[in-house]
Scaffold this motif. Structure first.
Motif, PDB file in Angstrom:
ATOM      1  N   ILE A 126       0.839  -1.202   0.000  1.00  0.00           N
ATOM      2  CA  ILE A 126       0.000   0.000   0.000  1.00  0.00           C
ATOM      3  C   ILE A 126       0.876   1.255   0.000  1.00  0.00           C
ATOM      4  O   ILE A 126       1.787   1.398   0.827  1.00  0.00           O
ATOM      5  CB  ILE A 126      -0.935   0.013   1.220  1.00  0.00           C
ATOM      6  CG1 ILE A 126      -1.904  -1.174   1.165  1.00  0.00           C
ATOM      7  CG2 ILE A 126      -1.719   1.327   1.286  1.00  0.00           C
ATOM      8  CD1 ILE A 126      -2.735  -1.346   2.419  1.00  0.00           C
ATOM      9  N   GLY A 127       0.600   2.155  -0.920  1.00  0.00           N
ATOM     10  CA  GLY A 127       1.254   3.457  -0.964  1.00  0.00           C
ATOM     11  C   GLY A 127       0.235   4.572  -0.841  1.00  0.00           C
ATOM     12  O   GLY A 127      -0.981   4.336  -0.778  1.00  0.00           O
ATOM     13  N   PHE A 128       0.720   5.794  -0.847  1.00  0.00           N
ATOM     14  CA  PHE A 128      -0.179   6.943  -0.653  1.00  0.00           C
ATOM     15  C   PHE A 128      -1.293   6.979  -1.691  1.00  0.00           C
ATOM     16  O   PHE A 128      -2.447   7.283  -1.367  1.00  0.00           O
ATOM     17  CB  PHE A 128       0.615   8.248  -0.701  1.00  0.00           C
ATOM     18  CG  PHE A 128      -0.256   9.471  -0.561  1.00  0.00           C
ATOM     19  CD1 PHE A 128      -0.677   9.894   0.693  1.00  0.00           C
ATOM     20  CD2 PHE A 128      -0.676  10.181  -1.682  1.00  0.00           C
ATOM     21  CE1 PHE A 128      -1.501  11.006   0.829  1.00  0.00           C
ATOM     22  CE2 PHE A 128      -1.493  11.293  -1.553  1.00  0.00           C
ATOM     23  CZ  PHE A 128      -1.905  11.705  -0.297  1.00  0.00           C
ATOM     24  N   ASP A 129      -0.958   6.651  -2.926  1.00  0.00           N
ATOM     25  CA  ASP A 129      -1.969   6.728  -3.992  1.00  0.00           C
ATOM     26  C   ASP A 129      -3.081   5.699  -3.831  1.00  0.00           C
ATOM     27  O   ASP A 129      -4.114   5.794  -4.510  1.00  0.00           O
ATOM     28  CB  ASP A 129      -1.299   6.561  -5.351  1.00  0.00           C
ATOM     29  CG  ASP A 129      -0.425   7.751  -5.724  1.00  0.00           C
ATOM     30  OD1 ASP A 129      -0.638   8.835  -5.149  1.00  0.00           O
ATOM     31  OD2 ASP A 129       0.484   7.582  -6.560  1.00  0.00           O
ATOM     32  N   ASP A 130      -2.876   4.729  -2.953  1.00  0.00           N
ATOM     33  CA  ASP A 130      -3.905   3.718  -2.690  1.00  0.00           C
ATOM     34  C   ASP A 130      -4.888   4.152  -1.607  1.00  0.00           C
ATOM     35  O   ASP A 130      -5.885   3.459  -1.363  1.00  0.00           O
ATOM     36  CB  ASP A 130      -3.254   2.395  -2.271  1.00  0.00           C
ATOM     37  CG  ASP A 130      -2.325   1.845  -3.332  1.00  0.00           C
ATOM     38  OD1 ASP A 130      -2.767   1.723  -4.491  1.00  0.00           O
ATOM     39  OD2 ASP A 130      -1.158   1.564  -3.018  1.00  0.00           O
ATOM     40  N   LEU A 131      -4.607   5.263  -0.949  1.00  0.00           N
ATOM     41  CA  LEU A 131      -5.461   5.719   0.145  1.00  0.00           C
ATOM     42  C   LEU A 131      -6.611   6.558  -0.388  1.00  0.00           C
ATOM     43  O   LEU A 131      -6.399   7.493  -1.171  1.00  0.00           O
ATOM     44  CB  LEU A 131      -4.658   6.562   1.142  1.00  0.00           C
ATOM     45  CG  LEU A 131      -3.436   5.910   1.794  1.00  0.00           C
ATOM     46  CD1 LEU A 131      -2.769   6.906   2.737  1.00  0.00           C
ATOM     47  CD2 LEU A 131      -3.815   4.633   2.530  1.00  0.00           C
ATOM     48  N   PRO A 132      -7.840   6.281   0.029  1.00  0.00           N
ATOM     49  CA  PRO A 132      -8.969   7.149  -0.332  1.00  0.00           C
ATOM     50  C   PRO A 132      -8.790   8.552   0.249  1.00  0.00           C
ATOM     51  O   PRO A 132      -8.101   8.740   1.274  1.00  0.00           O
ATOM     52  CB  PRO A 132     -10.173   6.446   0.298  1.00  0.00           C
ATOM     53  CG  PRO A 132      -9.726   5.049   0.596  1.00  0.00           C
ATOM     54  CD  PRO A 132      -8.252   5.128   0.841  1.00  0.00           C
ATOM     55  N   ALA A 133      -9.395   9.517  -0.377  1.00  0.00           N
ATOM     56  CA  ALA A 133      -9.319  10.890   0.130  1.00  0.00           C
ATOM     57  C   ALA A 133      -9.843  10.982   1.558  1.00  0.00           C
ATOM     58  O   ALA A 133      -9.331  11.769   2.371  1.00  0.00           O
ATOM     59  CB  ALA A 133     -10.105  11.821  -0.799  1.00  0.00           C
ATOM     60  N   SER A 134     -10.842  10.178   1.880  1.00  0.00           N
ATOM     61  CA  SER A 134     -11.400  10.199   3.238  1.00  0.00           C
ATOM     62  C   SER A 134     -10.393   9.701   4.265  1.00  0.00           C
ATOM     63  O   SER A 134     -10.364  10.180   5.410  1.00  0.00           O
ATOM     64  CB  SER A 134     -12.672   9.345   3.299  1.00  0.00           C
ATOM     65  OG  SER A 134     -12.426   8.033   2.818  1.00  0.00           O
ATOM     66  N   THR A 135      -9.536   8.770   3.873  1.00  0.00           N
ATOM     67  CA  THR A 135      -8.497   8.278   4.776  1.00  0.00           C
ATOM     68  C   THR A 135      -7.430   9.346   4.990  1.00  0.00           C
ATOM     69  O   THR A 135      -6.956   9.552   6.113  1.00  0.00           O
ATOM     70  CB  THR A 135      -7.863   6.996   4.207  1.00  0.00           C
ATOM     71  OG1 THR A 135      -8.868   5.993   4.081  1.00  0.00           O
ATOM     72  CG2 THR A 135      -6.752   6.478   5.114  1.00  0.00           C
ATOM     73  N   VAL A 136      -7.043  10.013   3.927  1.00  0.00           N
ATOM     74  CA  VAL A 136      -6.067  11.094   4.043  1.00  0.00           C
ATOM     75  C   VAL A 136      -6.596  12.196   4.959  1.00  0.00           C
ATOM     76  O   VAL A 136      -5.882  12.713   5.825  1.00  0.00           O
ATOM     77  CB  VAL A 136      -5.725  11.666   2.650  1.00  0.00           C
ATOM     78  CG1 VAL A 136      -4.808  12.882   2.769  1.00  0.00           C
ATOM     79  CG2 VAL A 136      -5.070  10.589   1.782  1.00  0.00           C
ATOM     80  N   ALA A 137      -7.869  12.543   4.804  1.00  0.00           N
ATOM     81  CA  ALA A 137      -8.476  13.561   5.668  1.00  0.00           C
ATOM     82  C   ALA A 137      -8.485  13.111   7.118  1.00  0.00           C
ATOM     83  O   ALA A 137      -8.236  13.912   8.037  1.00  0.00           O
ATOM     84  CB  ALA A 137      -9.892  13.869   5.189  1.00  0.00           C
ATOM     85  N   ALA A 138      -8.763  11.830   7.350  1.00  0.00           N
ATOM     86  CA  ALA A 138      -8.765  11.305   8.712  1.00  0.00           C
ATOM     87  C   ALA A 138      -7.373  11.384   9.330  1.00  0.00           C
ATOM     88  O   ALA A 138      -7.216  11.695  10.517  1.00  0.00           O
ATOM     89  CB  ALA A 138      -9.265   9.864   8.717  1.00  0.00           C
ATOM     90  N   CYS A 139      -6.340  11.118   8.529  1.00  0.00           N
ATOM     91  CA  CYS A 139      -4.964  11.217   9.025  1.00  0.00           C
ATOM     92  C   CYS A 139      -4.639  12.650   9.437  1.00  0.00           C
ATOM     93  O   CYS A 139      -3.958  12.879  10.449  1.00  0.00           O
ATOM     94  CB  CYS A 139      -3.982  10.735   7.968  1.00  0.00           C
ATOM     95  SG  CYS A 139      -4.022   8.964   7.642  1.00  0.00           S
ATOM     96  N   SER A 140      -5.100  13.614   8.672  1.00  0.00           N
ATOM     97  CA  SER A 140      -4.866  15.017   9.015  1.00  0.00           C
ATOM     98  C   SER A 140      -5.534  15.366  10.342  1.00  0.00           C
ATOM     99  O   SER A 140      -4.961  16.084  11.172  1.00  0.00           O
ATOM    100  CB  SER A 140      -5.394  15.923   7.899  1.00  0.00           C
ATOM    101  OG  SER A 140      -4.678  15.716   6.709  1.00  0.00           O
ATOM    102  N   ARG A 141      -6.736  14.846  10.569  1.00  0.00           N
ATOM    103  CA  ARG A 141      -7.433  15.093  11.829  1.00  0.00           C
ATOM    104  C   ARG A 141      -6.653  14.482  13.000  1.00  0.00           C
ATOM    105  O   ARG A 141      -6.527  15.089  14.067  1.00  0.00           O
ATOM    106  CB  ARG A 141      -8.844  14.515  11.771  1.00  0.00           C
ATOM    107  CG  ARG A 141      -9.806  15.332  10.929  1.00  0.00           C
ATOM    108  CD  ARG A 141     -11.094  14.587  10.585  1.00  0.00           C
ATOM    109  NE  ARG A 141     -11.906  14.275  11.749  1.00  0.00           N
ATOM    110  CZ  ARG A 141     -12.830  15.074  12.271  1.00  0.00           C
ATOM    111  NH1 ARG A 141     -13.052  16.265  11.744  1.00  0.00           N
ATOM    112  NH2 ARG A 141     -13.554  14.689  13.311  1.00  0.00           N
ATOM    113  N   VAL A 142      -6.133  13.289  12.776  1.00  0.00           N
ATOM    114  CA  VAL A 142      -5.351  12.628  13.825  1.00  0.00           C
ATOM    115  C   VAL A 142      -4.121  13.448  14.174  1.00  0.00           C
ATOM    116  O   VAL A 142      -3.820  13.676  15.355  1.00  0.00           O
ATOM    117  CB  VAL A 142      -4.956  11.205  13.389  1.00  0.00           C
ATOM    118  CG1 VAL A 142      -3.852  10.645  14.286  1.00  0.00           C
ATOM    119  CG2 VAL A 142      -6.168  10.285  13.426  1.00  0.00           C
TER     120      VAL A 142
END
Length: 456
Positions: A16-32
């Motif tokens: 798994i790399g960054f391009d495999d992450l949904p936008a919703s997952t990336v947003a969740a990481c930012s919240r964390v």
């Protein structure tokens, strides 16, 4: 029978790399990252329990920031200090569905390694954060026997393995390297249930120091080629054998990796106390509109998971140390009723001696209710008897902050700003705003090493 579980898991995560992450997952990481960094900064100025950990870490020179302090240390020691800060206020994110605070050791480990190594961009950090958090949650979800039955305290143990995997992934290790890092963590991750029973210790506050440091050590050893075990999770003396008598579901552990990311299903805390106290804070805040003198008695109903928050009742009604107060349903509920709020300032040591709060706490009793809507530990109920004979019934199936009742982005930013302003070395408002913006868009950062340096 399940000899390939760890290999399946590590192969899936390694791919798994960054391009495999949904936008919703990336947003969740930012919240964390926003939430975790703010909480650590607040603890640097508000949690004296963490000071010995900070002082010890600062004796080891290095480039890694100890948040909120202006101090730096080598990577393992910085993770150690920031790990102590991450849970010290009991204000970090949680996973209601299983016993884990998946990011309290993971974020300190990742930040330390990123600053130590350099050349780590936000996409790499986000990917490691998403995968490490995911594993911590899965480890808890796969349990078929409560770890407490063996005398263990699961949240920091479960989180430790996700921290090790996330750290190893950020270092670019392959599936074998991820397995080696998990193996190295198996040699280090423990947390005895005794941490719940000792009245005077503050170790419960700073517990994440140990897995955060161990995660850095595990990843670095794996990166150096130290071989681990073939089956660290499912082996005859692996994680599940040691901590749960071998009772676990391999499919729950590996099913849907790369398709469902549990970092999207976290709870962000509106109040700085154990998640299991939150439904009773909500009930207490509702009761705050009642004249406290009218409250004759309250019986709270708790799940087996929450029993540690009411037992022993005399101690929980009159806790001796702040972290024990945060793990006390009678205390936090009384605090909510008496003051009509539960904030960081309300857990000053003087609050523990407030005679009005203590008197209200003495009116609160408890009973354990099994097989109910409360079993996740995120809900609660209470029966209230007033002095005029009136009875009230309050039920909170899921307390605020959960994915079904989330804090909004504006609320999380406000929480961050409040927390950052309480750091030992307080940044000015402009710097706080810039860090909040960076954390909200972490995947756009070109060099993580510089992220927190302007604030120290």
């Amino acid at each position: 029978m399940y000899a390939d579980v760890t290999d399946r898991l590590c192969a899936a995560y390694a791919a798994i790399g960054f391009d495999d992450l949904p936008a919703s997952t990336v947003a969740a990481c930012s919240r964390v990252l926003l939430d975790a960094s703010g909480v650590m900064m607040a603890a640097s100025g508000m949690a004296p329990e963490a000071r010995p950990f900070i002082d010890l870490a600062a004796k080891s020179p290095g480039p890694c920031t100890i948040l909120g302090t202006g101090l730096t240390a080598a990577a393992p020691q910085a993770a150690f200090a920031n790990g102590a800060l991450a849970h010290a206020l009991d204000y970090e994110d949680a996973f209601d569905a299983a016993p884990a605070h998946p990011n309290a050791s993971l974020v300190p480990a990742l930040l330390a390694l990123a600053q130590d190594r350099g050349g780590v961009d936000g996409k790499r950090l986000v990917t490691a954060l998403a995968l490490g958090c995911d594993l911590s949650c899965r480890i808890g979800l796969a349990l078929d026997r409560r770890m407490e039955e063996g005398g263990w305290y699961p949240p920091p143990i479960n989180a430790a393995f996700g921290a090790a995997l996330g750290a190893a992934h950020m270092l670019g290790l392959d599936a074998r390297g991820l397995r080696d890092a998990i193996s190295m963590m198996l040699c280090q991750a423990v947390m005895p249930g005794e941490i719940k029973y000792s009245r005077g210790t503050v170790l419960r506050a700073v517990r994440e120091a140990f897995p955060a440091q161990a995660a850095v050590t595990s990843a670095e050893l794996a990166a150096s080629g130290v071989a681990g075990f073939e089956t660290p999770l499912e082996g005859q003396s692996g994680f599940y054998a040691l901590f749960a008598g071998g009772a676990f579901s391999p499919e729950r552990l590996v099913e849907g990796i790369g398709e469902r990311f549990f970092i999207e299903e976290l709870t962000f805390k509106p109040w700085p106390s154990c998640r299991g106290t939150h439904p009773f804070i909500e009930i207490g805040l509702a009761l705050a509109k009642t004249d406290p003198s009218m409250i004759e008695s309250i019986e709270v109903e708790v799940s087996a998971v929450q029993q540690m928050l009411v037992d022993p009742l005399d101690r929980k009604r009159a806790p001796d140390v702040v972290i024990d107060a945060k793990f006390s349903i009678p205390f936090v509920m009384a605090l909510a009723i008496v003051r009509g709020r539960v904030t960081l300032d309300d857990f000053a040591p003087a609050s523990l001696q407030d005679p009005v709060i203590r008197a209200m706490a003495r009116r609160i009793s408890a009973k354990v209710v099994e097989n109910s809507v409360l079993d996740s530990g995120a809900g609660g109920a209470a029966s209230v008897r007033l002095t005029d004979g009136t009875r009230q019934r309050h039920t909170i199936p899921v307390a605020r902050g959960a994915p079904s009742r989330p804090l909004g982005d504006d609320e999380l930013v406000a929480k961050f700003v409040d927390c950052a302003s309480r750091a030992a070395i307080r940044p000015d408002a402009d710097r706080i705003d810039r860090l909040a913006d960076a954390a909200k868009n972490i995947h756009e950062i070109k060099e993580v090493r510089s992220l927190f340096v302007p604030l120290t």
